[in-house]
Design a protein around this motif. Structure first.
Motif, PDB file in Angstrom:
ATOM      1  N   VAL A 151       7.640   5.919   1.976  1.00  0.00           N
ATOM      2  CA  VAL A 151       7.117   7.067   1.223  1.00  0.00           C
ATOM      3  C   VAL A 151       8.240   8.026   0.829  1.00  0.00           C
ATOM      4  CG1 VAL A 151       5.697   9.147   1.429  1.00  0.00           C
ATOM      5  CG2 VAL A 151       4.774   6.925   2.107  1.00  0.00           C
ATOM      6  N   VAL A 152       9.177   8.283   1.746  1.00  0.00           N
ATOM      7  CA  VAL A 152      10.305   9.155   1.399  1.00  0.00           C
ATOM      8  C   VAL A 152      11.089   8.566   0.233  1.00  0.00           C
ATOM      9  CG1 VAL A 152      12.560   9.948   2.199  1.00  0.00           C
ATOM     10  CG2 VAL A 152      10.560  10.281   3.631  1.00  0.00           C
ATOM     11  N   ALA A 153      11.368   7.268   0.285  1.00  0.00           N
ATOM     12  CA  ALA A 153      12.123   6.628  -0.797  1.00  0.00           C
ATOM     13  C   ALA A 153      11.381   6.730  -2.126  1.00  0.00           C
ATOM     14  CB  ALA A 153      12.388   5.164  -0.444  1.00  0.00           C
ATOM     15  N   MET A 154      10.081   6.482  -2.107  1.00  0.00           N
ATOM     16  CA  MET A 154       9.303   6.502  -3.355  1.00  0.00           C
ATOM     17  C   MET A 154       9.153   7.908  -3.917  1.00  0.00           C
ATOM     18  SD  MET A 154       8.741   3.499  -4.321  1.00  0.00           S
ATOM     19  CE  MET A 154       7.639   3.904  -5.670  1.00  0.00           C
ATOM     20  N   THR A 155       8.936   8.901  -3.045  1.00  0.00           N
ATOM     21  CA  THR A 155       8.786  10.263  -3.562  1.00  0.00           C
ATOM     22  C   THR A 155      10.094  10.772  -4.175  1.00  0.00           C
ATOM     23  OG1 THR A 155       9.202  11.148  -1.343  1.00  0.00           O
ATOM     24  CG2 THR A 155       6.903  10.916  -2.012  1.00  0.00           C
TER      25      THR A 155
ATOM     26  N   GLY B  54       4.599  11.387  -4.944  1.00  0.00           N
ATOM     27  CA  GLY B  54       5.786  11.951  -5.589  1.00  0.00           C
ATOM     28  C   GLY B  54       5.494  12.504  -6.964  1.00  0.00           C
ATOM     29  N   VAL B  55       4.750  11.747  -7.767  1.00  0.00           N
ATOM     30  CA  VAL B  55       4.403  12.208  -9.116  1.00  0.00           C
ATOM     31  C   VAL B  55       3.580  13.489  -9.049  1.00  0.00           C
ATOM     32  CG1 VAL B  55       3.059  11.686 -11.193  1.00  0.00           C
ATOM     33  CG2 VAL B  55       4.561   9.955 -10.222  1.00  0.00           C
ATOM     34  N   LEU B  56       2.592  13.519  -8.152  1.00  0.00           N
ATOM     35  CA  LEU B  56       1.755  14.717  -8.027  1.00  0.00           C
ATOM     36  C   LEU B  56       2.567  15.928  -7.582  1.00  0.00           C
ATOM     37  CD1 LEU B  56      -1.622  13.584  -6.442  1.00  0.00           C
ATOM     38  CD2 LEU B  56      -1.265  14.579  -8.691  1.00  0.00           C
ATOM     39  N   ALA B  57       3.483  15.710  -6.648  1.00  0.00           N
ATOM     40  CA  ALA B  57       4.313  16.826  -6.173  1.00  0.00           C
ATOM     41  C   ALA B  57       5.141  17.406  -7.309  1.00  0.00           C
ATOM     42  CB  ALA B  57       5.216  16.352  -5.038  1.00  0.00           C
ATOM     43  N   GLY B  58       5.731  16.544  -8.118  1.00  0.00           N
ATOM     44  CA  GLY B  58       6.539  17.025  -9.234  1.00  0.00           C
ATOM     45  C   GLY B  58       5.716  17.610 -10.358  1.00  0.00           C
ATOM     46  N   LEU B  59       4.550  17.024 -10.605  1.00  0.00           N
ATOM     47  CA  LEU B  59       3.722  17.445 -11.730  1.00  0.00           C
ATOM     48  C   LEU B  59       2.991  18.752 -11.469  1.00  0.00           C
ATOM     49  CD1 LEU B  59       2.476  16.747 -14.511  1.00  0.00           C
ATOM     50  CD2 LEU B  59       0.769  15.400 -13.302  1.00  0.00           C
ATOM     51  N   LEU B  60       2.420  18.889 -10.258  1.00  0.00           N
ATOM     52  CA  LEU B  60       1.549  20.022  -9.975  1.00  0.00           C
ATOM     53  C   LEU B  60       2.125  21.004  -8.974  1.00  0.00           C
ATOM     54  CD1 LEU B  60      -1.806  18.041  -9.703  1.00  0.00           C
ATOM     55  CD2 LEU B  60      -0.936  19.281 -11.689  1.00  0.00           C
TER      56      LEU B  60
ATOM     57  N   LEU C 166       0.822  -1.210   0.000  1.00  0.00           N
ATOM     58  CA  LEU C 166       0.000   0.000   0.000  1.00  0.00           C
ATOM     59  C   LEU C 166       0.856   1.261   0.000  1.00  0.00           C
ATOM     60  CD1 LEU C 166      -2.869  -0.857   2.521  1.00  0.00           C
ATOM     61  CD2 LEU C 166      -3.174  -0.157   0.152  1.00  0.00           C
ATOM     62  N   LEU C 167       1.890   1.257   0.814  1.00  0.00           N
ATOM     63  CA  LEU C 167       2.708   2.455   0.967  1.00  0.00           C
ATOM     64  C   LEU C 167       3.569   2.734  -0.257  1.00  0.00           C
ATOM     65  CD1 LEU C 167       3.683   1.904   4.693  1.00  0.00           C
ATOM     66  CD2 LEU C 167       2.170   3.686   3.802  1.00  0.00           C
ATOM     67  N   LEU C 168       3.998   1.688  -0.969  1.00  0.00           N
ATOM     68  CA  LEU C 168       4.735   1.899  -2.215  1.00  0.00           C
ATOM     69  C   LEU C 168       3.876   2.657  -3.227  1.00  0.00           C
ATOM     70  CD1 LEU C 168       6.530  -1.547  -2.679  1.00  0.00           C
ATOM     71  CD2 LEU C 168       7.647   0.661  -2.314  1.00  0.00           C
ATOM     72  N   VAL C 169       2.620   2.259  -3.330  1.00  0.00           N
ATOM     73  CA  VAL C 169       1.694   2.936  -4.256  1.00  0.00           C
ATOM     74  C   VAL C 169       1.436   4.371  -3.807  1.00  0.00           C
ATOM     75  CG1 VAL C 169      -0.651   2.921  -5.198  1.00  0.00           C
ATOM     76  CG2 VAL C 169       0.616   0.771  -4.969  1.00  0.00           C
TER      77      VAL C 169
ATOM     78  N   PRO D  62      10.828  13.338  -9.729  1.00  0.00           N
ATOM     79  CA  PRO D  62      11.396  13.767 -11.011  1.00  0.00           C
ATOM     80  C   PRO D  62      10.569  13.334 -12.216  1.00  0.00           C
ATOM     81  CG  PRO D  62      13.112  12.872  -9.582  1.00  0.00           C
ATOM     82  CD  PRO D  62      11.805  12.590  -8.917  1.00  0.00           C
ATOM     83  N   TRP D  63       9.853  12.215 -12.107  1.00  0.00           N
ATOM     84  CA  TRP D  63       8.971  11.799 -13.196  1.00  0.00           C
ATOM     85  C   TRP D  63       7.861  12.830 -13.383  1.00  0.00           C
ATOM     86  CZ3 TRP D  63       7.898   6.001 -11.525  1.00  0.00           C
ATOM     87  CH2 TRP D  63       9.121   5.316 -11.486  1.00  0.00           C
ATOM     88  N   GLY D  64       7.314  13.306 -12.258  1.00  0.00           N
ATOM     89  CA  GLY D  64       6.274  14.319 -12.334  1.00  0.00           C
ATOM     90  C   GLY D  64       6.777  15.617 -12.934  1.00  0.00           C
TER      91      GLY D  64
END
Length: 274
Positions: A229-233, A22-28, A13-16, A238-240
């Motif tokens: 979560v820190v590792a995944m973000t 992370g994607v949202l933070a980078g994208l928006l 769950l936490l990986l997702v 950067p993808w975002g």
């Protein structure tokens, strides 16, 4: 020892959750906390952890991740000269004081009331993201004196009640007072550090009943959720950013505003017992 299957379920769950935040933070350019708190709430509740302090657990763990991501963001922005250190120095003490008051208040409230507060404030942020105009202004420079003394603690206080960093309140505030958007985003990352450090220190001393906290929890901070979560973000933010440069983020901000409003309404619904 923690149950192995339970830890495996938490891991999935936490990986997702971390990847999405992370994607949202980078994208928006929105802070991960606005996504992490409801996501943590869902994850911990699904795994069987409820109780009157569930929201404190979500807020504290979200704020712990913000320490790492905000420090990284400030250092990155500072290399480009985008951080306004005068704003940080003058607003920092008030923001920190508001954050400490926020911890004291949040620690004393039940989950249902914190859910309601998250829902109401989330709808306000969603409305601004969806309907706000870049040309809106409340003044030509950041407030000083009594207005700063009133506004700076409010930023820290409200952010802790939502488990978020400085972006959701700091960026709109600075934009409304004529701070260029890139400078506002960079400086708000500094707000995040000032909010998260004292609040997490406070939440580490909050006593939560053992049956209501997931494995590897200190105070109200769950170390498993924090680490994953820190590792995944770090990986997905950067993808975002790349996606943001490849497409127009304005329509996506409106889509996210609708998404955030629905999440906030759902939090409010649960708080009211519907």
């Amino acid at each position: 020892m923690p149950d192995t299957m339970l830890l495996a379920q938490m891991l999935g769950l936490l990986l997702v959750i971390g990847a999405f935040a992370g994607v949202l933070a980078g994208l928006l350019g929105v802070g991960g906390g606005i996504v992490l708190v409801p996501a943590f709430f869902y994850a911990f509740q699904t795994l069987g952890y409820g109780g009157p302090q569930l929201m404190q657990l979500c807020l504290a763990t979200s704020l712990a991740t913000i320490i790492v991501t905000s420090v990284r963001s400030v250092l990155s922005h500072n290399k480009k000269g985008a951080v306004d250190w005068d704003i940080l120095r003058s607003w920092g003490p008030g923001i920190a004081a508001g954050a400490i008051i926020g911890v004291l208040v949040a620690s004393a409230l039940r989950t249902e009331l914190l859910q309601a507060l998250f829902g109401i404030l989330g709808m306000v942020i969603g409305a601004y993201l969806g309907l706000g105009k870049s040309e809106w202004r409340l003044g030509e420079a950041m407030p000083k004196g009594l207005r700063r003394a009133a506004l700076s603690p409010s930023v820290g206080f409200l952010s802790v009640l939502m488990g978020i960093g400085g972006g959701s309140f700091g960026v709109p505030l600075m934009s409304l007072y004529n701070t260029p958007i890139h400078r506002a985003v960079a400086t708000a990352a500094g707000f995040g550090v000032i909010i998260a450090v004292p609040s997490v220190l406070g939440f580490l001393f909050l006593n939560i009943a053992p049956e209501h906290r997931p494995p590897l929890t200190i105070g109200a901070v769950n170390l498993v959720a924090f680490s994953i979560v820190v590792a995944m973000t770090m990986i997905t933010a950067p993808w975002g950013v790349k996606l943001a440069h490849a497409m127009d983020p304005k329509p996506l901000r409106r889509v996210f505003a609708v998404f955030l409003t629905l999440v906030a309404l759902n939090m409010l619904r649960k708080a009211l017992g519907w």
